[in-house]
Design an enzyme around this catalytic site. Structure first.
Site, PDB file in Angstrom:
ATOM      1  N   ASP A   1       9.243   7.536   8.079  1.00 19.30           N
ATOM      2  CA  ASP A   1       8.742   7.167   9.472  1.00 19.30           C
ATOM      3  C   ASP A   1       7.976   8.468  10.048  1.00 19.30           C
ATOM      4  OD1 ASP A   1       9.466   5.190  11.286  1.00 19.30           O
ATOM      5  OD2 ASP A   1      10.161   6.713  12.682  1.00 19.30           O
TER       6      ASP A   1
ATOM      7  N   GLY B   1       0.916  -1.162   0.042  1.00 18.96           N
ATOM      8  CA  GLY B   1      -0.084   0.114   0.026  1.00 18.96           C
ATOM      9  C   GLY B   1       0.937   1.146   0.034  1.00 18.96           C
TER      10      GLY B   1
ATOM     11  N   ASP C   1      -6.288   7.940  13.590  1.00 17.73           N
ATOM     12  CA  ASP C   1      -7.121   9.143  13.028  1.00 17.73           C
ATOM     13  C   ASP C   1      -8.321   9.505  13.820  1.00 17.73           C
ATOM     14  OD1 ASP C   1      -5.554   9.607  10.999  1.00 17.73           O
ATOM     15  OD2 ASP C   1      -6.388   8.310   9.592  1.00 17.73           O
TER      16      ASP C   1
HETATM   17  P1  IMP Z   1       5.451   3.836  10.590  1.00 21.09           P
HETATM   18  O1  IMP Z   1       5.699   5.234  10.063  1.00 21.09           O
HETATM   19  O2  IMP Z   1       4.868   2.977   9.436  1.00 21.09           O
HETATM   20  O3  IMP Z   1       6.331   3.296  11.514  1.00 21.09           O
HETATM   21  O4  IMP Z   1       4.169   4.007  11.543  1.00 21.09           O
HETATM   22  C1  IMP Z   1       3.874   4.742  12.291  1.00 21.09           C
HETATM   23  C2  IMP Z   1       2.659   4.753  13.129  1.00 21.09           C
HETATM   24  O5  IMP Z   1       2.026   6.124  13.279  1.00 21.09           O
HETATM   25  C3  IMP Z   1       1.618   4.018  12.227  1.00 21.09           C
HETATM   26  O6  IMP Z   1       1.252   2.703  12.510  1.00 21.09           O
HETATM   27  C4  IMP Z   1       0.149   4.686  12.877  1.00 21.09           C
HETATM   28  O7  IMP Z   1      -0.117   4.241  13.669  1.00 21.09           O
HETATM   29  C5  IMP Z   1       0.768   6.077  13.239  1.00 21.09           C
HETATM   30  N1  IMP Z   1       0.586   7.101  12.143  1.00 21.09           N
HETATM   31  C6  IMP Z   1       1.410   7.615  11.343  1.00 21.09           C
HETATM   32  N2  IMP Z   1       0.518   8.385  10.243  1.00 21.09           N
HETATM   33  C7  IMP Z   1      -0.681   8.303  10.673  1.00 21.09           C
HETATM   34  C8  IMP Z   1      -1.923   8.944  10.077  1.00 21.09           C
HETATM   35  O8  IMP Z   1      -2.092   9.655   9.082  1.00 21.09           O
HETATM   36  N3  IMP Z   1      -2.992   8.525  10.819  1.00 21.09           N
HETATM   37  C9  IMP Z   1      -3.135   7.818  11.838  1.00 21.09           C
HETATM   38  N4  IMP Z   1      -2.095   7.290  12.447  1.00 21.09           N
HETATM   39  C10 IMP Z   1      -0.836   7.366  11.713  1.00 21.09           C
END
Ligand code: IMP
Length: 209
Positions: A75, A18, A169
């Site tokens: 990240d 995705g 969210d």
């Molecule tokens: P990573 O960047 O894939 O390590 O994800 C970090 C975590 O931050 C994700 O699993 C989400 O839980 C949270 N996160 C990052 N961006 C969003 C967003 O746009 N909405 C909601 N949660 C977010």
């Protein structure tokens, strides 16, 4: 002067189809062909950084060195002011179920509840300001790198509202709005999100002019 990507192949340091699709679509208009680190069989390095920048660079450097091509990693996470910026780089970890909490996997409702519980312990008048942060890092195989930081400010609401989006969210209300991110349609969220902010900065420096 920051090095710029040409109309190159860029490795996206993710094993998530995705994410590859979303980033690939954003960069396609600039002539960049994206492939994922997963499709090249590259291992995922441990995210041992203490900041979003450190973790994004760890992932981008590993993919650039493993592939011999420039690589892009991101990240992101939620930072709550009254919690000293937590969960921050541990945002996804806070959703990870412990053995006594049910089957292995992530439970976002539990993670949102954990944040809310900590805020309520601090008292009813506690500041509920927070922000989502997104860092994009590009690494070239020779060690050169570029970093772009985006953020969207907001406040935390409770109980969660809305069915769109993912992660935190349903409790995040962007500044100047009444609706949570989970009550925004995806197009609208993509226009104002931390990821959009970081990508705007990347595109401005890497592809403008
Ligand atoms: P990573 O960047 O894939 O390590 O994800 C970090 C975590 O931050 C994700 O699993 C989400 O839980 C949270 N996160 C990052 N961006 C969003 C967003 O746009 N909405 C909601 N949660 C977010």
């Amino acid at each position: 002067m920051t090095r710029r990507l040409g109309a190159d192949t860029l490795v996206i340091a993710t094993h998530n189809a995705g994410k590859l699709k979303e980033i690939g679509a954003l960069l396609a208009p600039h002539g960049v062909n994206c492939i994922s680190a997963g499709s090249l069989g590259l291992p995922e390095p441990p995210e041992t950084g203490k900041t979003f920048v450190e973790n994004a660079l760890i992932k981008a450097r590993a993919a650039a060195q493993g592939s011999g091509l420039p690589a892009l990693a991101d990240d992101s996470g939620l930072c709550v002011d009254a919690l000293g910026g937590r969960p921050g780089v541990y945002t996804a970890d806070w959703a990870e179920r412990q053995w006594f909490e049910g089957p292995p996997g992530r439970d976002w409702y539990m993670a949102m509840g954990k944040v809310e519980g900590m805020l309520q312990e601090l008292g009813a008048s506690t500041d509920r300001s927070c922000y989502f942060a997104c860092v994009l890092a590009i690494a070239w195989p020779d060690g050169e790198q570029a970093v772009y930081e985006g953020r969207v400010n907001g406040t935390l609401t409770w109980p969660p509202r809305g069915t769109l989006g993912f992660g935190y969210d349903p409790v995040f209300v962007p500044l100047g709005d009444m609706r949570t991110f989970a009550e925004h349609d995806p197009e609208e969220k993509h226009g104002i999100s931390h990821r959009a902010d970081a990508f705007t900065k990347l595109v401005a420096e890497q592809f403008a002019g």
